[in-house]
Design a protein around this motif. Sequence first.
Motif, PDB file in Angstrom:
ATOM      1  N   LYS A 185      -7.204  -0.314  15.133  1.00 25.18           N
ATOM      2  CA  LYS A 185      -6.756  -1.612  14.649  1.00 25.18           C
ATOM      3  C   LYS A 185      -5.633  -2.156  15.514  1.00 25.18           C
ATOM      4  O   LYS A 185      -5.635  -3.344  15.891  1.00 25.18           O
ATOM      5  N   ARG A 186      -4.672  -1.320  15.870  1.00 28.31           N
ATOM      6  CA  ARG A 186      -3.550  -1.766  16.693  1.00 28.31           C
ATOM      7  C   ARG A 186      -4.003  -2.160  18.095  1.00 28.31           C
ATOM      8  O   ARG A 186      -3.517  -3.137  18.661  1.00 28.31           O
ATOM      9  N   HIS A 189      -5.167   6.856  22.759  1.00 26.90           N
ATOM     10  CA  HIS A 189      -3.751   6.642  22.453  1.00 26.90           C
ATOM     11  C   HIS A 189      -2.841   7.360  23.441  1.00 26.90           C
ATOM     12  O   HIS A 189      -1.802   6.832  23.838  1.00 26.90           O
ATOM     13  N   SER A 210     -10.333   7.920  19.689  1.00 29.87           N
ATOM     14  CA  SER A 210      -9.138   7.116  19.412  1.00 29.87           C
ATOM     15  C   SER A 210      -7.861   7.848  19.807  1.00 29.87           C
ATOM     16  O   SER A 210      -6.946   7.255  20.390  1.00 29.87           O
ATOM     17  N   GLU A 251      -6.217   3.376  12.272  1.00 34.85           N
ATOM     18  CA  GLU A 251      -4.995   2.599  12.539  1.00 34.85           C
ATOM     19  C   GLU A 251      -4.782   2.403  14.036  1.00 34.85           C
ATOM     20  O   GLU A 251      -4.359   1.337  14.476  1.00 34.85           O
ATOM     21  N   LYS A 274       0.835  -1.195   0.000  1.00 34.02           N
ATOM     22  CA  LYS A 274       0.000   0.000   0.000  1.00 34.02           C
ATOM     23  C   LYS A 274       0.868   1.242   0.000  1.00 34.02           C
ATOM     24  O   LYS A 274       1.829   1.347   0.768  1.00 34.02           O
ATOM     25  N   MET A 282      -8.154   8.412   9.227  1.00 32.46           N
ATOM     26  CA  MET A 282      -7.145   7.418   8.871  1.00 32.46           C
ATOM     27  C   MET A 282      -6.275   7.061  10.080  1.00 32.46           C
ATOM     28  O   MET A 282      -6.016   5.886  10.365  1.00 32.46           O
ATOM     29  N   PHE A 283      -5.835   8.088  10.819  1.00 35.16           N
ATOM     30  CA  PHE A 283      -5.043   7.840  12.019  1.00 35.16           C
ATOM     31  C   PHE A 283      -5.865   7.090  13.065  1.00 35.16           C
ATOM     32  O   PHE A 283      -5.369   6.166  13.713  1.00 35.16           O
ATOM     33  N   GLU A 286       5.004   6.226  18.613  1.00 42.14           N
ATOM     34  CA  GLU A 286       4.032   5.435  17.849  1.00 42.14           C
ATOM     35  C   GLU A 286       3.157   6.337  16.991  1.00 42.14           C
ATOM     36  O   GLU A 286       2.812   5.979  15.858  1.00 42.14           O
ATOM     37  N   LEU A 289       2.393   6.500  12.504  1.00 40.58           N
ATOM     38  CA  LEU A 289       1.090   6.163  11.940  1.00 40.58           C
ATOM     39  C   LEU A 289       1.073   6.393  10.429  1.00 40.58           C
ATOM     40  O   LEU A 289       1.555   7.414   9.933  1.00 40.58           O
ATOM     41  N   CYS A 290       0.501   5.452   9.709  1.00 41.70           N
ATOM     42  CA  CYS A 290       0.344   5.553   8.245  1.00 41.70           C
ATOM     43  C   CYS A 290       1.667   5.848   7.559  1.00 41.70           C
ATOM     44  O   CYS A 290       1.736   6.671   6.636  1.00 41.70           O
TER      45      CYS A 290
END
Length: 234
Positions: free
Chosen positions: A67-68, A204, A200, A64, A3, A60-61, A227, A231-232
């Motif tokens: 997901k993590r 974090h 989110s 992710e 990607k 988008m951030f 971290e 990201l991305c």
Amino acid sequence: MTKGSPFKWFKTSPEIIRLAVMLYVRFPLSLRNVEDLLHERGVEISHETVRYWWHRFGPMFAAEIRKRRIEGMKSSRWRWYLDEIFVKINVERYYLWRAVDHEGEVLESFVTKTRDKKAALKFLKKAMRRHGQPEAIVTDNLRSYGAALKDLGAEARQATGRWLNNRAENSHLPFRRRERAMLRFRRMRSLQKFAAVHASVSNHFNQERSLSSCPHFKLKRAAALAEWRGLCAG
């Protein structure tokens, strides 16, 4: 298939974009406040650019990060705290439903026009589909929760009582501060989008400072920032 980087066609470096999005979402700052802070650091951009970056990269951030956390088994299934708050959009009243775990992290945010059984059921199904079913669910005395949990066969897990739901009540405070800084929302869609991203990002950087010694907290904060910078990055 590898990607590509989402920053490929942007002239500004990914580090500056991540910093601008973090400042706007994490702290109760306006778009122009972020513009001024970046100007002090030698970065000349418009507040409209910050707006575009947050709309483009914020979800988008957040995706992710979610997901993590889910892959790392960091989402709790022990006890959830459910609550809803009123949010006004163009004089109309909407409801922001939130599920919080026992550590104060927001698991799910969901915006509806009503506060009935149908809305509660939709919110619970969405949260359980993503995070599984908890062992206990703490709510206030709103009857919609009981009716929705009965349909899901989880009414035995519900707990209500005075002050039991303070964990969820306190989790609303950062969002309320952010709402005032943004001078409220204009559309239901933008409220849902920002609430999900804000949750989110807050999770974090939630390092439970009161439970950590100063050296340990600094290490965790540095790890969270490192971290975030990654990201991305693919």
